[in-house]
Design a protein around this motif. Structure first.
Motif, PDB file in Angstrom:
ATOM      1  N   ARG A  60      -5.376  12.107  18.371  1.00 29.72           N
ATOM      2  CA  ARG A  60      -6.003  11.740  19.658  1.00 29.72           C
ATOM      3  C   ARG A  60      -7.515  11.619  19.502  1.00 29.72           C
ATOM      4  NH1 ARG A  60      -2.323  15.103  21.832  1.00 29.72           N
ATOM      5  NH2 ARG A  60      -3.742  16.870  21.857  1.00 29.72           N
ATOM      6  N   ALA A  61      -8.122  12.580  18.796  1.00 25.50           N
ATOM      7  CA  ALA A  61      -9.581  12.567  18.612  1.00 25.50           C
ATOM      8  C   ALA A  61     -10.023  11.331  17.823  1.00 25.50           C
ATOM      9  CB  ALA A  61     -10.034  13.839  17.903  1.00 25.50           C
ATOM     10  N   ASN A 101      -8.431   8.536  17.927  1.00 26.33           N
ATOM     11  CA  ASN A 101      -7.932   7.388  18.690  1.00 26.33           C
ATOM     12  C   ASN A 101      -6.993   6.533  17.825  1.00 26.33           C
ATOM     13  OD1 ASN A 101      -7.713   6.108  21.133  1.00 26.33           O
ATOM     14  ND2 ASN A 101      -9.348   4.655  20.706  1.00 26.33           N
TER      15      ASN A 101
END
Length: 122
Positions: free
Chosen positions: A78-79, A81
């Motif tokens: 998630r970090a 992307n």
């Protein structure tokens, strides 16, 4: 670029990346911003603007199913992307049955093969 080329001038991506536009999507996909090609932004910043989720080079790799299912790996993906959870579409007009439609997949690794191609393990 990944091949060491510097500079470029692309006003608009006019080629298809293998997936035609869906409802509400009127232009081609799979490109990068001009700033990225001019090496004015980092790959991480570019991923925030142009995630390019249809390119395997943009997917988050993890070494095992256990690692892929961990909360820590999900947080890193998630970090960055980058897509972590993949799903088989089995929609190629050239090859069918490579995976079961709807089957969940994770990218284990991806390695350059030559000529801009790569091999991926799932």
């Amino acid at each position: 670029s990944q091949q060491g080329f510097v500079g470029g001038y692309i006003v608009k991506n006019s080629w298809w990346d293998g997936l035609p536009p869906g409802p509400g999507w009127k232009q081609a996909r799979g490109s990068h911003s001009v700033a990225f090609f001019m090496q004015q932004v980092s790959p991480a910043d570019e991923a925030a603007v142009c995630p390019n989720a249809h390119s395997p080079q943009s997917w988050y790799p993890c070494g095992s199913v256990r690692a892929c299912r961990s909360n820590k790996t999900a947080a890193f993906a998630r970090a960055a992307n980058q897509p972590l959870h993949l799903t088989c579409l089995d929609a190629s007009p050239f090859l069918r049955g490579l995976c079961r439609k709807g089957e969940p997949l994770f990218l284990r690794s991806i390695a350059p093969f030559g000529g801009g191609l790569a091999t991926a393990c799932f």
